[in-house]
Scaffold this active site. Structure first.
Site, PDB file in Angstrom:
ATOM      1  N   THR A   1     -29.035  35.465   0.846  1.00  0.00           N
ATOM      2  CA  THR A   1     -30.482  35.258   0.913  1.00  0.00           C
ATOM      3  C   THR A   1     -30.790  33.757   0.956  1.00  0.00           C
ATOM      4  O   THR A   1     -29.965  32.939   0.537  1.00  0.00           O
ATOM      5  CB  THR A   1     -31.196  35.941  -0.266  1.00  0.00           C
TER       6      THR A   1
ATOM      7  N   THR B   1     -32.844  31.162  -0.477  1.00  0.00           N
ATOM      8  CA  THR B   1     -32.800  30.213  -1.595  1.00  0.00           C
ATOM      9  C   THR B   1     -31.418  30.175  -2.220  1.00  0.00           C
ATOM     10  O   THR B   1     -30.889  29.109  -2.537  1.00  0.00           O
ATOM     11  CB  THR B   1     -33.865  30.564  -2.658  1.00  0.00           C
ATOM     12  N   CYS B   2     -30.817  31.341  -2.360  1.00  0.00           N
ATOM     13  CA  CYS B   2     -29.502  31.445  -2.987  1.00  0.00           C
ATOM     14  C   CYS B   2     -28.434  30.715  -2.168  1.00  0.00           C
ATOM     15  O   CYS B   2     -27.590  30.013  -2.716  1.00  0.00           O
ATOM     16  CB  CYS B   2     -29.116  32.913  -3.127  1.00  0.00           C
ATOM     17  N   SER B   3     -28.476  30.876  -0.867  1.00  0.00           N
ATOM     18  CA  SER B   3     -27.453  30.311   0.015  1.00  0.00           C
ATOM     19  C   SER B   3     -27.697  28.859   0.381  1.00  0.00           C
ATOM     20  O   SER B   3     -26.759  28.140   0.719  1.00  0.00           O
ATOM     21  CB  SER B   3     -27.377  31.128   1.313  1.00  0.00           C
TER      22      SER B   3
ATOM     23  N   LEU C   1     -26.585  28.190  -4.927  1.00  0.00           N
ATOM     24  CA  LEU C   1     -25.119  28.248  -4.881  1.00  0.00           C
ATOM     25  C   LEU C   1     -24.505  26.927  -4.424  1.00  0.00           C
ATOM     26  O   LEU C   1     -23.604  26.405  -5.095  1.00  0.00           O
ATOM     27  CB  LEU C   1     -24.649  29.409  -4.011  1.00  0.00           C
TER      28      LEU C   1
END
Length: 182
Positions: free
Chosen positions: A53, A55-57, A61
């Site tokens: 996703t 924001t996560c990627s 992270l």
């Protein structure tokens, strides 16, 4: 989740590389426990709504991955990324992100996430049950610090990000180091 609370004992169904297995998928199932990840060390755990996703990627992270040495210097042994995704998805995401430092934890059934009170419905995005975004400093299985994004609820219309960012967690760790040194 509160500081001073011990993490729940949960089994995580993981896939690990096994050189004895030939073919395009040289992995085998391996059961890991909460203790396997958190016993006898100080770690940062961060959780997010889903692998791959935006924001996560793009931010969370990579920020933890790229800042790994700073976290080590601040007294952290390991950094774990947890998501309510299965082991196949988490391993492919780790591969796509080129992870060398952060280790992924698949909470495929959401059991760990549910037991710490962070399981939320994301049906508004077509996700189903997922983790709310948070981070924690965990020392020998006990929560030392907790960083939770505001607005915890089902089908939240936004994806808040800041409280659980690598910058926020690292600043807290450095403040703790400075307080001990003073």
């Amino acid at each position: 989740m509160q500081t001073g609370v011990k993490l729940p004992s949960v089994n995580f169904k993981t896939r690990v590389r096994d050189e004895s297995i030939e073919g395009p998928n040289p992995f085998r199932w391996e059961m890991k426990t909460t203790a396997d990840y958190f016993a006898n060390k100080r770690v940062v755990l961060f959780a997010l709504p889903g692998a791959f996703t935006p924001t996560c990627s793009t931010y969370q992270l990579p920020g933890f991955e790229n800042g790994f040495e700073d976290f080590r210097a601040a007294g952290v042994d390991d950094i774990y990324c947890l998501s309510v995704n299965d082991a196949f998805v988490m391993n492919q995401w780790a591969k796509a992100q080129g992870l060398q430092n952060v280790k992924v934890i698949p909470d495929g059934s959401g059991e760990f996430t549910r037991r710490i009170g962070m399981l939320v419905a994301k049906d508004n995005l077509g996700f189903g049950q997922r983790s709310w975004r948070y981070a924690a400093v965990v020392n020998d299985g006990v929560v030392e610090a907790w960083f939770e994004e505001p607005g915890l609820c089902d089908n939240f219309g936004e994806d808040p990000y800041g409280e659980s960012s690598p910058e926020t967690v690292l600043a807290w760790l450095r403040d703790q180091q400075n307080a001990k040194a003073a």
